[in-house]
Scaffold this active site. Structure first.
Site, PDB file in Angstrom:
ATOM      1  N   VAL A 195       0.835  -1.206   0.000  1.00 12.27           N
ATOM      2  CA  VAL A 195       0.000   0.000   0.000  1.00 12.27           C
ATOM      3  C   VAL A 195       0.872   1.259   0.000  1.00 12.27           C
ATOM      4  O   VAL A 195       0.631   2.195  -0.782  1.00 12.27           O
ATOM      5  CB  VAL A 195      -0.956  -0.003   1.218  1.00 12.27           C
ATOM      6  N   ALA A 229      -6.199  19.124  -3.952  1.00 12.19           N
ATOM      7  CA  ALA A 229      -5.983  19.561  -2.560  1.00 12.19           C
ATOM      8  C   ALA A 229      -5.848  21.082  -2.458  1.00 12.19           C
ATOM      9  O   ALA A 229      -5.913  21.635  -1.359  1.00 12.19           O
ATOM     10  CB  ALA A 229      -4.725  18.893  -2.001  1.00 12.19           C
ATOM     11  N   GLU A 276     -10.348   5.515   5.706  1.00 19.08           N
ATOM     12  CA  GLU A 276     -11.165   5.024   4.593  1.00 19.08           C
ATOM     13  C   GLU A 276     -10.641   3.709   4.029  1.00 19.08           C
ATOM     14  O   GLU A 276     -11.403   2.806   3.678  1.00 19.08           O
ATOM     15  CB  GLU A 276     -11.203   6.088   3.488  1.00 19.08           C
ATOM     16  N   GLY A 295      -0.406  -9.083  -3.801  1.00 22.55           N
ATOM     17  CA  GLY A 295      -0.469  -8.045  -2.758  1.00 22.55           C
ATOM     18  C   GLY A 295      -1.839  -7.899  -2.121  1.00 22.55           C
ATOM     19  O   GLY A 295      -2.111  -6.912  -1.455  1.00 22.55           O
ATOM     20  N   LYS A 354     -13.397  -5.841   9.877  1.00 27.01           N
ATOM     21  CA  LYS A 354     -14.005  -4.779   9.059  1.00 27.01           C
ATOM     22  C   LYS A 354     -15.487  -4.615   9.404  1.00 27.01           C
ATOM     23  O   LYS A 354     -16.008  -3.501   9.466  1.00 27.01           O
ATOM     24  CB  LYS A 354     -13.836  -5.113   7.572  1.00 27.01           C
TER      25      LYS A 354
HETATM   26  P1  NDP Z   1       3.219  -4.908   3.675  1.00 28.04           P
HETATM   27  O1  NDP Z   1       3.572  -6.042   4.543  1.00 28.04           O
HETATM   28  O2  NDP Z   1       3.352  -5.034   2.205  1.00 28.04           O
HETATM   29  O3  NDP Z   1       4.102  -3.620   4.107  1.00 28.04           O
HETATM   30  C1  NDP Z   1       4.344  -3.277   5.437  1.00 28.04           C
HETATM   31  C2  NDP Z   1       5.427  -2.190   5.469  1.00 28.04           C
HETATM   32  O4  NDP Z   1       5.633  -1.839   6.832  1.00 28.04           O
HETATM   33  C3  NDP Z   1       6.764  -2.621   4.911  1.00 28.04           C
HETATM   34  O5  NDP Z   1       7.259  -1.624   4.042  1.00 28.04           O
HETATM   35  C4  NDP Z   1       7.686  -2.716   6.142  1.00 28.04           C
HETATM   36  O6  NDP Z   1       9.032  -2.307   5.914  1.00 28.04           O
HETATM   37  C5  NDP Z   1       7.020  -1.689   7.032  1.00 28.04           C
HETATM   38  N1  NDP Z   1       7.357  -1.898   8.440  1.00 28.04           N
HETATM   39  C6  NDP Z   1       7.119  -3.011   9.192  1.00 28.04           C
HETATM   40  N2  NDP Z   1       7.559  -2.804  10.449  1.00 28.04           N
HETATM   41  C7  NDP Z   1       8.094  -1.570  10.462  1.00 28.04           C
HETATM   42  C8  NDP Z   1       8.741  -0.774  11.444  1.00 28.04           C
HETATM   43  N3  NDP Z   1       8.905  -1.242  12.682  1.00 28.04           N
HETATM   44  N4  NDP Z   1       9.164   0.460  11.113  1.00 28.04           N
HETATM   45  C9  NDP Z   1       8.994   0.943   9.860  1.00 28.04           C
HETATM   46  N5  NDP Z   1       8.384   0.248   8.892  1.00 28.04           N
HETATM   47  C10 NDP Z   1       7.962  -0.986   9.188  1.00 28.04           C
HETATM   48  O7  NDP Z   1       1.731  -4.479   4.068  1.00 28.04           O
HETATM   49  P2  NDP Z   1       0.602  -3.853   3.138  1.00 28.04           P
HETATM   50  O8  NDP Z   1       1.129  -2.645   2.455  1.00 28.04           O
HETATM   51  O9  NDP Z   1      -0.056  -4.907   2.345  1.00 28.04           O
HETATM   52  O10 NDP Z   1      -0.474  -3.421   4.251  1.00 28.04           O
HETATM   53  C11 NDP Z   1      -0.291  -2.315   5.079  1.00 28.04           C
HETATM   54  C12 NDP Z   1      -1.569  -2.090   5.872  1.00 28.04           C
HETATM   55  O11 NDP Z   1      -2.637  -1.827   4.970  1.00 28.04           O
HETATM   56  C13 NDP Z   1      -1.999  -3.306   6.694  1.00 28.04           C
HETATM   57  O12 NDP Z   1      -2.549  -2.864   7.894  1.00 28.04           O
HETATM   58  C14 NDP Z   1      -3.073  -3.961   5.820  1.00 28.04           C
HETATM   59  O13 NDP Z   1      -4.024  -4.661   6.581  1.00 28.04           O
HETATM   60  C15 NDP Z   1      -3.705  -2.740   5.193  1.00 28.04           C
HETATM   61  N6  NDP Z   1      -4.391  -2.970   3.929  1.00 28.04           N
HETATM   62  C16 NDP Z   1      -3.762  -3.668   2.929  1.00 28.04           C
HETATM   63  C17 NDP Z   1      -4.383  -3.846   1.721  1.00 28.04           C
HETATM   64  C18 NDP Z   1      -3.753  -4.606   0.605  1.00 28.04           C
HETATM   65  O14 NDP Z   1      -4.428  -4.841  -0.408  1.00 28.04           O
HETATM   66  N7  NDP Z   1      -2.483  -5.011   0.723  1.00 28.04           N
HETATM   67  C19 NDP Z   1      -5.716  -3.291   1.464  1.00 28.04           C
HETATM   68  C20 NDP Z   1      -6.273  -2.555   2.580  1.00 28.04           C
HETATM   69  C21 NDP Z   1      -5.627  -2.431   3.756  1.00 28.04           C
HETATM   70  P3  NDP Z   1      10.016  -3.136   4.941  1.00 28.04           P
HETATM   71  O15 NDP Z   1       9.488  -2.904   3.570  1.00 28.04           O
HETATM   72  O16 NDP Z   1      11.344  -2.522   5.137  1.00 28.04           O
HETATM   73  O17 NDP Z   1       9.930  -4.566   5.362  1.00 28.04           O
HETATM   74  N1  HSE Z   2      -6.161  -8.585   2.946  1.00 27.21           N
HETATM   75  C1  HSE Z   2      -7.262  -7.713   2.735  1.00 27.21           C
HETATM   76  C2  HSE Z   2      -8.230  -8.345   1.779  1.00 27.21           C
HETATM   77  C3  HSE Z   2      -6.756  -6.414   2.197  1.00 27.21           C
HETATM   78  O1  HSE Z   2      -7.869  -9.314   1.115  1.00 27.21           O
HETATM   79  O2  HSE Z   2      -9.364  -7.879   1.699  1.00 27.21           O
HETATM   80  C4  HSE Z   2      -7.817  -5.355   2.153  1.00 27.21           C
HETATM   81  O3  HSE Z   2      -8.196  -4.964   3.426  1.00 27.21           O
END
Ligand code: NDP
Ligand code: HSE
Length: 435
Positions: free
Chosen positions: A14, A33, A129, A187, A205
């Site tokens: 994300v 914005a 959101e 992803g 959710k």
């Molecule tokens: P990822 O696992 O892809 O990314 C997580 C990121 O967090 C990585 O860049 C990681 O760093 C970073 N991170 C972890 N620990 C630390 C720390 N201690 N300090 C700094 N950075 C840190 O997750 P997603 O992007 O998939 O998801 C992020 C959030 O969004 C989650 O809460 C998920 O539930 C939510 N979400 C995800 C969706 C999706 O489709 N993927 C959709 C809707 C919500 P590094 O890269 O260096 O490992």
């Molecule tokens: N892992 C979640 C899903 C991401 O598959 O719906 C979106 O919240």
């Protein structure tokens, strides 16, 4: 043009999408914005990891303090998943005067009251959101656009990963394990995909939506939930034969005696809008007393749909819209509202699908029908195929029964009694049906 300095904490699926929108479409975000949305820092855990976005020099850091100690950064997208360190990071950012945007529903479902109360005490805001249904603007719709209504019912497909898995198994005959891996590669899945497939993510959710829609404080872990991790491809096949598709459905209904909440695989009638929701799409049907039914459909997981919601929240926060709604709506307040009274699950009424392996001999069907009748459950249809694929006589043979409406209590009691019959040779599958 005025400038708002922003930061991203967490540059995974994300966060990378958010960085791309801010960097590649700066003109667009500035126009919407009325100011430049300037990405000053992106905090990660491992700064040596290759990234799918070209960040200007000096933006990437592994130090949260680079954001905390910079008073010019006012809006932060907190995109670390899970509970810790996400909770501590969020509190530190709030304490240092930042407004927060997040997609982390697990964190909000678990620690919403603490985080929102602290944000209010500090005069800060949290926008979320992206936490429910990815790119579908359901939070804004329920909180603002439908605020003239008393919402009565909400049902939806809230987990993109589960819907992707079920669609691929159903349409392409893919194996469960292969599609889980594909959902991770694309992803869609959480860092721990168990949360997706066991119904946890959808329940979290649903708890958030139930809070916004019905003013109810709900402990997500108390929501009865079943995931798609135990789904048998045979049930997809029988559902198709019966003109249904199986969907992981999240349901919230407001009744006189409390709130009905549940998450579970459900047979949804082909031709109804929810049955047509495929792959990583999500959908939500809301019924309000003034507006009537409203249907939302869009991608519920994945990089850019989720980033779309995050960046919109960052813009709303930068221009001050989030602050207004956040302060007035009092969501997730520790003082109010009271915990919701969940309806006794046994009193819920619905139709059921049963699949049971049975001995292929006289009296089997009669014994099962007798148990159903004893519990007041009427049979709507029965499937028992005479031959297997190799034309052999099947014994045991799968028996599929669709019922008319019955209470959950009766259906559950009948299930355990049927399982104890000597003619029933294995566990009974029971799924809800939605016409
Ligand atoms: P990822 O696992 O892809 O990314 C997580 C990121 O967090 C990585 O860049 C990681 O760093 C970073 N991170 C972890 N620990 C630390 C720390 N201690 N300090 C700094 N950075 C840190 O997750 P997603 O992007 O998939 O998801 C992020 C959030 O969004 C989650 O809460 C998920 O539930 C939510 N979400 C995800 C969706 C999706 O489709 N993927 C959709 C809707 C919500 P590094 O890269 O260096 O490992
Ligand atoms: N892992 C979640 C899903 C991401 O598959 O719906 C979106 O919240």
């Amino acid at each position: 043009m005025e400038k708002t300095n922003v930061a991203i904490v967490g540059l995974g699926t994300v966060g990378t999408g958010v960085a791309r929108l801010l960097l590649d479409h700066g003109d667009r975000t500035a126009r919407h914005a009325g100011r430049t949305m300037w990405l000053k820092k992106a905090v990660v855990k491992d700064p040596t990891k290759p990234r799918d976005v070209d960040l200007p020099k000096g933006v990437l850091t592994d130090s949260l303090d680079d954001v905390i100690d910079d008073p010019e950064i006012t809006v932060v997208a907190q995109l670390i998943g899970g509970l810790e360190p996400a909770r501590t990071v969020m509190l530190r950012l709030l304490e240092s005067g930042k407004d927060i945007v997040t997609a982390n529903k697990a964190l909000l479902a678990e620690h919403g009251p603490e985080l929102f109360t602290r944000a209010r005490e500090l005069g800060r805001s949290i926008a979320f959101e992206a936490a429910v249904a990815g790119g579908i603007p359901i939070i804004a719709n329920i909180s603002q656009c439908l605020s003239a209504n008393q919402l009565r019912s909400l049902e939806g497909i809230l987990n993109g990963t589960s819907n992707f898995i079920v669609t691929q198994m159903d349409e392409n005959g893919s194996s469960y394990e292969d599609v889980v891996r594909e959902a991770q590669r694309l992803g869609y899945a959480e860092a721990d995909p168990t949360m997706d497939v066991d119904g946890t993510d959808a329940a979290q959710k649903l708890a958030i939506l139930a809070h916004l829609a019905f003013g109810a404080t709900v402990d997500w872990s108390e929501i009865p939930r079943v995931g798609i991790d135990q789904l048998d491809p045979n049930d997809l096949k029988y559902a198709k034969e019966l003109d249904y598709r199986i969907k992981l459905l999240a349901v919230a209904n407001l009744a006189e005696d409390g709130l009905e909440l549940s998450v579970g695989p459900t047979l949804v009638r082909v031709g109804t809008p929810l049955a047509e929701v495929r792959d990583a799409f999500n959908a939500i049907r809301v019924i309000g007393d003034a507006v009537g039914p409203v249907f939302y459909h869009g991608l519920g997981a994945g990089q850019m749909p989720t980033a779309s919601a995050v960046v919109a929240d960052m813009i709303d926060t930068a221009v001050g819209r989030t602050r207004l709604t956040f302060q007035t709506l009092e969501y997730f307040s520790i003082d109010q509202p009271p915990r919701a009274k969940l309806r006794d699950a046994d009193t819920l009424v619905g139709r059921y699908y049963y699949r049971l392996p049975v001995a292929n001999h006289p009296g089997t069907l009669a014994a099962i029908a007798t148990v159903l009748a004893k519990h007041g459950i009427s049979i709507a249809s029965v499937i028992q195929h005479e031959k297997g694929d190799g034309s052999q006589h099947l014994d045991p043979v799968p028996l599929v029964i669709m019922t008319h409406e019955a209470t959950e209590g009766a259906a559950r009691a009948a299930t355990s009694e049927i399982e104890s019959l000597s003619a029933v040779t294995g566990p009974v599958v029971r799924l809800r049906v939605k016409d």
